[in-house]
Design an enzyme around this catalytic site. Structure first.
Site, mmCIF file in Angstrom:
data_model
loop_
_atom_site.group_PDB
_atom_site.id
_atom_site.type_symbol
_atom_site.label_atom_id
_atom_site.label_comp_id
_atom_site.label_asym_id
_atom_site.label_seq_id
_atom_site.Cartn_x
_atom_site.Cartn_y
_atom_site.Cartn_z
ATOM 1 N N GLU A 11 37.188 -28.345 26.407
ATOM 2 C CA GLU A 11 38.087 -29.103 27.478
ATOM 3 C C GLU A 11 37.838 -28.517 28.809
ATOM 4 O OE1 GLU A 11 43.137 -29.486 28.357
ATOM 5 O OE2 GLU A 11 42.200 -27.931 26.928
ATOM 6 N N LYS B 284 42.913 -38.081 28.562
ATOM 7 C CA LYS B 284 43.825 -37.675 27.700
ATOM 8 C C LYS B 284 45.345 -38.405 27.874
ATOM 9 C CE LYS B 284 46.138 -33.029 26.507
ATOM 10 N NZ LYS B 284 46.365 -31.829 27.028
ATOM 11 N N CYS C 18 42.909 -30.836 23.403
ATOM 12 C CA CYS C 18 43.872 -29.855 23.349
ATOM 13 C C CYS C 18 45.090 -30.437 22.360
ATOM 14 C CB CYS C 18 44.795 -29.641 24.796
ATOM 15 S SG CYS C 18 45.509 -28.045 24.567
#
Length: 553
Positions: free
Chosen positions: A309, A374, A427
């Protein structure tokens, strides 16, 4: 007539059983009679003890102490004789709240580590993160015990009631207030792949209910009602859990599965330097060097390279030469999937640009072939909820990067070399079972990129990895995971770790990943099964509670 005259003598085993029963009766009696701060303290300590059932400790035996104590504490609560429902259930809610506060405080203290990365700026918020989050999450467990106590009984019905109450609370915790189902109780029953396979049948909703029921059954030792029946049911559930896992793990892998040669890079970048402009080139050079090294012995040149990430330390719009460098590094046919911040310039004059926490797929020509943003952002970390109001109060974003992120609109699979389709999650998105299962049916790989370096070598990264493992099992797909600093790994469709890099390790690992789908139930059927388990416990608790209230004939 005496026992000796009738020929009925108490054997040694009967005496030992009676002695054990008296011991548990004494312990339960003392717990039941606790009052005031002592009751709150024991509930808090029981919750803290229950955390030992979670990764990295995996001491599931702690659950067989924590939950019976919780049952006995609830046995000692009395329903208020007057007032509304909330007032009547307040003592039971308090017990569950203190249990939850201990559980979440002991299980999530490591969140404060993210604020110490830039301690001079954010140390003031440490109590809010370390104590404030458990204070809020504890309300869910207060709800669990309040619901359970509303249909309480003096027999196995109360064990079923507690199982339903916790399953309901964990289900709500998964989506209320954006959701945070971290360390759900069901994970305690799934520390190793052998014990993970049931999750593919009943999902987390079912596993949460079943785990609480089994953990709480020893509370029956303090009495005689339903003792043998309760333990028989618990043993049967455990046997089915283990047996199904064994059958599923020993089933042969599909023949002639296709494979994908993957390199996962774990750079272990110091977060104090991550957004420092003076060292960005050095960080980027390290990423390129780890990605372009010769394959490990016995491995082919990787077809897919995976970075963690936000591993690209600058915006591609500001440094287009970085794409050229990546294209030069990649051999023909290779692809890089990297976590990066993506900028979307504003259309109107004077409007601010929008930034996305993304993964980008870069081909061997140095061109961005695909990108996925995301969707589920971290409140206060990646964006500030109610920002207009909170900024006026002086509250700012606490961690994660130099800007606020915008949420992506949708997720889709990325086509990777070899014809496979990889579904990316950034994540903590991977901790949401329903979020992962939505698009998993049309994919062949789950990809999780993360930056767990925020939390150092604490329980946090291990807990995060455990939850990612379970997403592979639920959906029957292999998982590729790249972390800036632990735990980077490749997991097969049955939850077994093929290879991994330890926390604090810097390097790259080459893995030949078998691409196949393990047969599983659909996400919809798994969800239905989980709710059926919950409802069965609710019905059992309700019926036994009503029966207890009926006058004896």
């Amino acid at each position: 007539m005496s026992a000796g005259q009738s020929g009925l003598r108490a054997g040694p085993s009967d005496g030992a059983a009676a002695s054990d029963r008296r011991f548990f009766e004494r312990v339960a009696g003392r717990v039941i009679l606790l009052w005031g701060w002592r009751r709150a303290l024991v509930a808090f300590l029981a919750g803290a003890l229950a955390v030992l059932t979670q990764a990295p400790y995996d001491f599931f035996a702690a659950g067989f102490i924590a939950f019976p104590v919780l049952v006995w504490l609830l046995d000692g609560t009395t329903l208020e004789s007057s007032g509304g429902v909330l007032r009547r259930l307040r003592p039971a809610f308090a017990v569950g709240w203190w249990f939850g506060f201990g559980y979440f405080l002991a299980g999530l203290w490591w969140i404060g580590g993210a604020l110490l990365v830039e301690a001079d700026e954010f140390a003031w918020a440490l109590p809010l993160a370390v104590v404030g989050i458990p204070l809020i999450l504890a309300f869910f467990y207060g709800l669990a015990t309040a619901v359970a106590r509303s249909v309480w009984s003096s027999n196995i019905g109360r064990i079923a009631a507690l199982a339903f109450g916790f399953a309901l609370a964990e289900w709500l915790r998964g989506f209320l207030f954006t959701g945070f189902p971290w360390n759900a109780i069901g994970y305690a029953a799934m520390p190793v792949p052998l014990l993970m396979q049931s999750d593919a049948v009943v999902g987390m909703n079912g596993m949460n209910a079943l785990a609480v029921f089994v953990f709480a059954v020893p509370a029956l030792l303090a009495g005689r009602r339903h003792l043998r029946f309760g333990f028989a049911v618990a043993v049967l559930l455990v046997a089915a859990h283990v047996g199904f896992g064994y059958v599923r793990l020993t089933a042969p892998q599909p023949a002639d599965v296709k494979t994908l040669d993957v390199r996962i890079v774990q750079p272990s970048v110091d977060l104090a330097e991550k957004w420092d402009a003076s060292v960005r080139d050095r960080i980027f050079a390290t990423m390129l060097a780890l990605s372009s090294k010769e394959p490990e012995a016995g491995h082919q040149k990787p077809q897919l390279i995976l970075w963690p990430e936000t591993s690209v330390p600058f915006l591609f719009t500001e440094r287009p030469d970085a794409l050229t460098a990546i294209g030069d590094m990649l051999a023909e046919g290779q692809m890089l999937i990297a976590g990066a911040v993506r900028e979307e310039e504003a259309a109107g004059q004077g409007a601010d640009s929008r930034y996305y926490n993304s993964v980008v797929a870069i081909d061997d020509r140095g061109e961005i072939a695909d990108a996925v943003d995301k969707v589920h952002l971290v409140p206060f970390g990646e964006y500030l909820p109610f920002d207009g109001l909170l900024k006026r109060l002086g509250v700012e974003q606490l961690v994660a990067g130099p800007m606020n992120f915008s949420a992506g609109n949708e997720r889709h699979a990325i086509a990777v070399p070899g014809g496979a389709r990889a579904l990316p999650f950034i994540c903590y998105e991977v901790i949401f079972p329903d979020l992962v299962s939505v698009d998993a049916a049309s994919s062949e790989l789950i990809v999780n990129v993360t930056n767990d370096a925020w939390f150092g070598d604490t329980p946090g990264p291990y807990q995060h990895f455990r939850q990612a493992q379970l997403r592979a099992v639920e959906n029957g797909l292999p998982l590729l995971r790249a972390a800036n600093n632990g735990i980077s790994a490749v997991v097969d469709p049955r939850g077994r770790t093929i290879d991994a890099l330890a926390i604090n390790a810097r390097g790259a690992m080459d893995v030949r990943v078998p691409i196949y789908r393990q047969e599983t139930l659909s996400a919809a059927q798994r969800r239905v099964n989980g709710f059926v388990v919950m409802i069965l416990f609710a019905l059992a608790a309700g019926l036994l509670s009503v029966r207890r209230r009926l006058p004896a004939n």
